[in-house]
Design a protein around this motif. Structure first.
Motif, mmCIF file in Angstrom:
data_model
loop_
_atom_site.group_PDB
_atom_site.id
_atom_site.type_symbol
_atom_site.label_atom_id
_atom_site.label_comp_id
_atom_site.label_asym_id
_atom_site.label_seq_id
_atom_site.Cartn_x
_atom_site.Cartn_y
_atom_site.Cartn_z
ATOM 1 N N ALA A 5 0.816 -1.218 0.000
ATOM 2 C CA ALA A 5 0.000 0.000 0.000
ATOM 3 C C ALA A 5 0.848 1.266 0.000
ATOM 4 N N ARG A 11 -0.289 3.129 -5.341
ATOM 5 C CA ARG A 11 -0.994 4.401 -5.261
ATOM 6 C C ARG A 11 -0.969 5.095 -6.612
ATOM 7 N N LEU A 43 -4.177 10.177 4.042
ATOM 8 C CA LEU A 43 -4.825 8.969 3.519
ATOM 9 C C LEU A 43 -5.273 8.035 4.627
ATOM 10 N N GLU A 44 -4.433 7.848 5.635
ATOM 11 C CA GLU A 44 -4.816 6.971 6.737
ATOM 12 C C GLU A 44 -6.004 7.546 7.502
ATOM 13 N N ARG A 47 -9.088 7.210 5.343
ATOM 14 C CA ARG A 47 -9.516 5.812 5.271
ATOM 15 C C ARG A 47 -10.270 5.417 6.529
ATOM 16 N N LEU A 48 -9.722 5.777 7.683
ATOM 17 C CA LEU A 48 -10.394 5.457 8.944
ATOM 18 C C LEU A 48 -11.759 6.126 9.024
ATOM 19 N N ALA A 50 -13.609 7.002 6.509
ATOM 20 C CA ALA A 50 -14.480 6.397 5.505
ATOM 21 C C ALA A 50 -14.967 5.020 5.942
ATOM 22 N N GLU A 51 -14.133 4.284 6.655
ATOM 23 C CA GLU A 51 -14.523 2.945 7.095
ATOM 24 C C GLU A 51 -15.640 2.984 8.127
#
Length: 97
Positions: A5, A11, A43-44, A47-48, A50-51
């Motif tokens: 990743a 990416r 991004l992290e 992502r968190l 969005a999850e």
């Protein structure tokens, strides 16, 4: 072999965003404290974020009789529960400060 990743091959999608100068300073400071690049940090974090709503979307498949049994249970009045009574009687950790 799958791409890591963090590798450039993994990416390939490009995202563009605009931020206020204050938001940029905040993000850069947070990334520095987390020992991550700004891109990795954003991004992290994204992502968190969005999850979370996706994880809250739960679908349970049950038969009609199982569904009715659940509805019947939910219609019953609540029963006294000493454990819950004790839990709700306690102060929240942030109230003890």
């Amino acid at each position: 072999m799958t791409a890591n990743a963090h590798s450039p091959a993994a990416r390939s999608a490009r995202l563009g965003l605009r931020a206020t100068p204050e938001q940029e300073v905040l993000l850069r400071r947070a990334a520095e404290v987390a020992h991550k690049s700004l891109t990795e940090f954003i991004l992290e974090s994204a992502r968190l974020a969005a999850e979370q709503p996706l994880l809250e979307q739960c679908l349970f498949m049950v038969s009609g009789s199982q569904y009715q049994a659940l509805m019947d249970l939910l219609e019953q009045p609540g029963q006294p529960n000493e454990g819950l009574r004790d839990l709700f009687a306690r102060k929240a950790p942030w109230e003890n400060a």
